[in-house]
Design a protein around this motif. Structure first.
Motif, PDB file in Angstrom:
ATOM      1  N   ASP A  79      25.411   2.322  -1.872  1.00 28.31           N
ATOM      2  CA  ASP A  79      24.665   3.448  -1.861  1.00 28.31           C
ATOM      3  C   ASP A  79      23.191   3.752  -1.580  1.00 28.31           C
ATOM      4  N   ASP A  80      22.977   3.780  -0.195  1.00 29.52           N
ATOM      5  CA  ASP A  80      21.146   3.440   0.100  1.00 29.52           C
ATOM      6  C   ASP A  80      21.192   4.032   1.894  1.00 29.52           C
ATOM      7  N   ASP A  81      19.825   4.803   1.970  1.00 32.67           N
ATOM      8  CA  ASP A  81      19.920   4.650   3.377  1.00 32.67           C
ATOM      9  C   ASP A  81      18.059   4.048   3.864  1.00 32.67           C
ATOM     10  N   MET A  82      17.285   4.433   4.830  1.00 32.83           N
ATOM     11  CA  MET A  82      16.817   4.005   5.323  1.00 32.83           C
ATOM     12  C   MET A  82      15.012   4.252   3.905  1.00 32.83           C
ATOM     13  N   GLY A  83      15.155   5.138   2.874  1.00 34.57           N
ATOM     14  CA  GLY A  83      14.424   5.203   2.195  1.00 34.57           C
ATOM     15  C   GLY A  83      13.596   6.691   3.086  1.00 34.57           C
ATOM     16  N   GLU A  84      12.837   7.424   2.514  1.00 34.66           N
ATOM     17  CA  GLU A  84      11.627   8.428   3.041  1.00 34.66           C
ATOM     18  C   GLU A  84      10.079   8.548   2.173  1.00 34.66           C
ATOM     19  N   GLY A  85       9.761   9.513   1.975  1.00 33.12           N
ATOM     20  CA  GLY A  85       8.166   9.369   1.501  1.00 33.12           C
ATOM     21  C   GLY A  85       7.638  10.343   2.083  1.00 33.12           C
ATOM     22  N   LEU A  86       6.216   9.999   2.577  1.00 32.94           N
ATOM     23  CA  LEU A  86       5.536  11.077   2.939  1.00 32.94           C
ATOM     24  C   LEU A  86       5.774  11.420   4.185  1.00 32.94           C
ATOM     25  N   GLY A  87       5.811  12.234   4.790  1.00 28.80           N
ATOM     26  CA  GLY A  87       5.797  12.593   6.380  1.00 28.80           C
ATOM     27  C   GLY A  87       6.259  13.929   6.211  1.00 28.80           C
ATOM     28  N   LEU A  88       7.366  14.204   7.134  1.00 24.85           N
ATOM     29  CA  LEU A  88       8.448  15.198   8.239  1.00 24.85           C
ATOM     30  C   LEU A  88       9.329  14.694   7.764  1.00 24.85           C
ATOM     31  N   GLY A 142      13.323  11.541  10.973  1.00 24.87           N
ATOM     32  CA  GLY A 142      11.662  11.498   9.789  1.00 24.87           C
ATOM     33  C   GLY A 142      10.273  10.362  10.420  1.00 24.87           C
ATOM     34  N   ALA A 143       9.664  10.928  10.505  1.00 25.93           N
ATOM     35  CA  ALA A 143       8.267   9.909  10.321  1.00 25.93           C
ATOM     36  C   ALA A 143       7.466  10.106   9.144  1.00 25.93           C
ATOM     37  N   VAL A 200      12.536   6.979  11.111  1.00 23.31           N
ATOM     38  CA  VAL A 200      13.815   6.569  10.798  1.00 23.31           C
ATOM     39  C   VAL A 200      14.487   8.075  11.542  1.00 23.31           C
ATOM     40  N   PHE A 201      15.684   7.242  11.909  1.00 23.91           N
ATOM     41  CA  PHE A 201      16.826   7.959  12.899  1.00 23.91           C
ATOM     42  C   PHE A 201      18.254   7.911  11.635  1.00 23.91           C
ATOM     43  N   ASN A 202      18.859   8.887  11.299  1.00 25.86           N
ATOM     44  CA  ASN A 202      19.890   9.023  10.745  1.00 25.86           C
ATOM     45  C   ASN A 202      21.361   9.822  11.821  1.00 25.86           C
ATOM     46  N   THR A 211      22.785   4.953   9.647  1.00 29.08           N
ATOM     47  CA  THR A 211      20.854   5.387   9.243  1.00 29.08           C
ATOM     48  C   THR A 211      20.185   4.290  10.102  1.00 29.08           C
ATOM     49  N   PHE A 212      18.821   4.258  10.264  1.00 22.72           N
ATOM     50  CA  PHE A 212      18.190   3.058  10.913  1.00 22.72           C
ATOM     51  C   PHE A 212      16.433   3.381  10.862  1.00 22.72           C
ATOM     52  N   ARG A 213      15.909   2.255  11.054  1.00 22.69           N
ATOM     53  CA  ARG A 213      14.402   1.958  10.829  1.00 22.69           C
ATOM     54  C   ARG A 213      14.007   1.290  11.135  1.00 22.69           C
ATOM     55  N   ASN A 214      12.297   1.701  12.233  1.00 19.28           N
ATOM     56  CA  ASN A 214      11.552   0.204  12.785  1.00 19.28           C
ATOM     57  C   ASN A 214      11.179  -0.171  11.679  1.00 19.28           C
ATOM     58  N   ASP A 215      10.323  -1.473  12.344  1.00 23.27           N
ATOM     59  CA  ASP A 215       9.705  -2.046  11.502  1.00 23.27           C
ATOM     60  C   ASP A 215       7.864  -1.381  11.026  1.00 23.27           C
ATOM     61  N   ASN A 216       7.450  -1.380  10.693  1.00 27.95           N
ATOM     62  CA  ASN A 216       6.352  -0.825  10.238  1.00 27.95           C
ATOM     63  C   ASN A 216       5.401  -1.155   8.776  1.00 27.95           C
ATOM     64  N   ASP A 217       4.229  -0.654   9.258  1.00 26.99           N
ATOM     65  CA  ASP A 217       3.210  -0.723   7.493  1.00 26.99           C
ATOM     66  C   ASP A 217       3.598   0.725   6.680  1.00 26.99           C
ATOM     67  N   ALA A 218       4.066   1.746   6.420  1.00 28.31           N
ATOM     68  CA  ALA A 218       4.317   2.634   5.019  1.00 28.31           C
ATOM     69  C   ALA A 218       4.486   2.022   4.335  1.00 28.31           C
ATOM     70  N   GLY A 219       4.550   0.586   4.191  1.00 32.38           N
ATOM     71  CA  GLY A 219       4.236   0.352   2.104  1.00 32.38           C
ATOM     72  C   GLY A 219       3.560  -0.023   1.987  1.00 32.38           C
ATOM     73  N   GLY A 220       2.238  -0.572   2.973  1.00 31.56           N
ATOM     74  CA  GLY A 220       0.289   0.018   2.225  1.00 31.56           C
ATOM     75  C   GLY A 220       0.880  -2.022   1.497  1.00 31.56           C
ATOM     76  N   SER A 221       0.248  -1.822  -0.155  1.00 37.03           N
ATOM     77  CA  SER A 221       0.254  -3.082  -0.400  1.00 37.03           C
ATOM     78  C   SER A 221       1.332  -3.663  -0.740  1.00 37.03           C
ATOM     79  N   THR A 222       2.274  -2.738  -1.179  1.00 40.23           N
ATOM     80  CA  THR A 222       3.555  -3.124  -1.714  1.00 40.23           C
ATOM     81  C   THR A 222       4.691  -3.690  -0.604  1.00 40.23           C
ATOM     82  N   ASN A 223       4.480  -3.736   0.644  1.00 41.08           N
ATOM     83  CA  ASN A 223       5.239  -4.099   1.584  1.00 41.08           C
ATOM     84  C   ASN A 223       7.265  -3.150   1.138  1.00 41.08           C
TER      85      ASN A 223
END
Length: 407
Positions: free
Chosen positions: A139-148, A163-164, A195-197, A211-223
């Motif tokens: 029951d999941d998707d690619m996750g969101e966070g701070l952005g648009l 989403g960006a 993220v594309f949905n 849903t699909f997300r790219n390889d990214n660094d938005a996880g900061g120190s937590t990855n």
């Protein structure tokens, strides 16, 4: 003066509530468990101990959640927020290691506008479940966070989204806080999370999500949520009283997929026959890593409704996995989904478990659950215990009482 100010604030707030469409809902969940295990520690056998845990929230201690939403008079703009307080993850989980510390956060804080009758733009801290795959385990998707997040519904039943995000959000155990490690929320554009949905619902027939997300660094120190990943889900509606959901999760897409890639298949089946409910939740874990096995997880269950009382039995058989968090310092997690594959889905690891329980529905929003969780775990080596007194197996029994109140 302070009293007058407080009264004015309350009056203004009340006026806003009635004058505008400001709505609230939420829940509180907590419970108590008695943990008995044959694991050894430095003192010898571990004595039975009490732990505080919320089964529904799958969270130590407790969780209090308050959701709020506002819509303007024209219905084309608004805001959403979530206030959440729960026990902070403990660094010392041994008995007597201290009480959980309160962790207060705002997992959702966004504004939105709707335009051209089909587009909705969300900005802020976003958590949107439109494209969640829906199964009992994933029951999941690619996750969101701070952005648009830009959503589009060009035709009835079709939901598109892009989403960006500069910063990803952490999981529920970390109070869905924003991941750390970024300076002033700044990130190079080509390292942000995109993220594309897509989702389509044919009423009373089926629902599809991808849903699909790219390889990214938005996880900061937590990855967190940094790997290239995709999830596809399908749900069938056309058979009355049948729940049928299939999901495919493909992780570590990209150049290293041949050595690090993961492909997991999830099935959720359930059927309601008058007062009798039964089903099977299953997963097959596949890894592209060398010398890896296929992990197999089976969770059959059955329940029967007798007025406001619902007895239930859950079983689990997991080859290549263990109880999540069930290491040498922690036995007190007992959520229904609290199982995870080990590295390489090693078939020499396994779990056999049972959970008889009874739910008492005081009303549609107040549920008391009493249950007993029994897990027998085996490891590929002498893993459970302490140096000099290790074992390749462990038995844990947790008798618990859990309460969830929604409002």
């Amino acid at each position: 003066m302070k009293k007058i100010t407080a009264v004015l604030i309350l009056a203004i707030t009340a006026g806003v509530v009635f004058a505008q469409e400001l709505k609230f809902d939420g829940y509180v969940n907590s419970g108590l468990g008695l943990v008995i295990t044959n694991r050894k520690d430095n003192e010898g056998s571990v004595d039975p101990y009490i732990t505080v845990y919320g089964v529904d929230a799958e969270q130590y201690g407790y969780r209090f959640r308050l959701n709020g939403s506002y819509t303007n008079a024209d219905g084309n703009a608004g805001a959403k927020f979530r206030f959440q307080a729960q026990a902070k993850n403990r660094t010392d989980t041994t008995p007597g290691g201290g009480l959980p510390i309160m962790d207060i956060g705002v997992p959702i804080a966004l504004g939105w506008v709707k335009f051209a009758d089909m587009f909705t733009l969300n900005a802020g801290i976003i958590d949107d479940g439109t494209w969640a795959s829906g199964g009992a385990i994933l029951d999941d998707d690619m996750g969101e966070g701070l952005g648009l997040l830009l959503k589009a519904s060009p035709v009835s039943g079709l939901d598109l989204g892009f989403g960006a995000y500069a910063v990803s959000a952490l999981g529920g155990g970390d109070n869905n806080a924003l991941a750390g490690g970024l300076n002033k929320n700044i990130i190079d554009w080509d390292y942000a999370k995109y993220v594309f949905n897509i989702g389509y619902t044919f009423p009373e027939v089926f629902k599809l999500t991808a849903t699909f997300r790219n390889d990214n660094d938005a996880g900061g120190s937590t990855n967190r949520d940094e790997t290239m990943k995709s999830i596809i889900g399908a749900r069938l509606f056309m058979v009355k009283n049948l729940t049928a959901i299939a999901e495919v999760e493909v992780d570590e897409l990209g150049e290293d997929f041949d050595t690090k890639g993961k492909i997991n298949f999830y099935e959720t089946l359930g059927y309601k026959l008058n007062s009798l409910n039964f089903g099977l939740n299953a997963v097959q874990y596949l890894s592209q890593a060398d010398d890896s096995d296929i992990g197999l997880r089976f969770n059959p269950w059955v329940s029967y409704t007798i007025g406001k009382i619902v007895p239930r039995l859950d079983l689990v058989y997991f080859i290549g996995g263990k109880v999540d968090g069930s290491d040498n310092d922690e036995d007190g997690k007992y959520g229904r989904k609290n199982y995870a594959p080990v590295s390489g889905n090693n078939k020499d690891w396994s779990v056999i478990g049972a959970r008889p329980s009874v739910k008492i529905n005081f009303d549609s929003k107040t549920v008391l659950e009493i249950g007993d969780v029994i897990n027998f775990e085996t490891a590929a080596n002498d893993y459970y215990g302490v140096a000099g007194d290790l074992s390749d197996s462990k038995i844990t029994n947790v008798f618990y009482v859990d309460l969830k109140l929604s409002f």
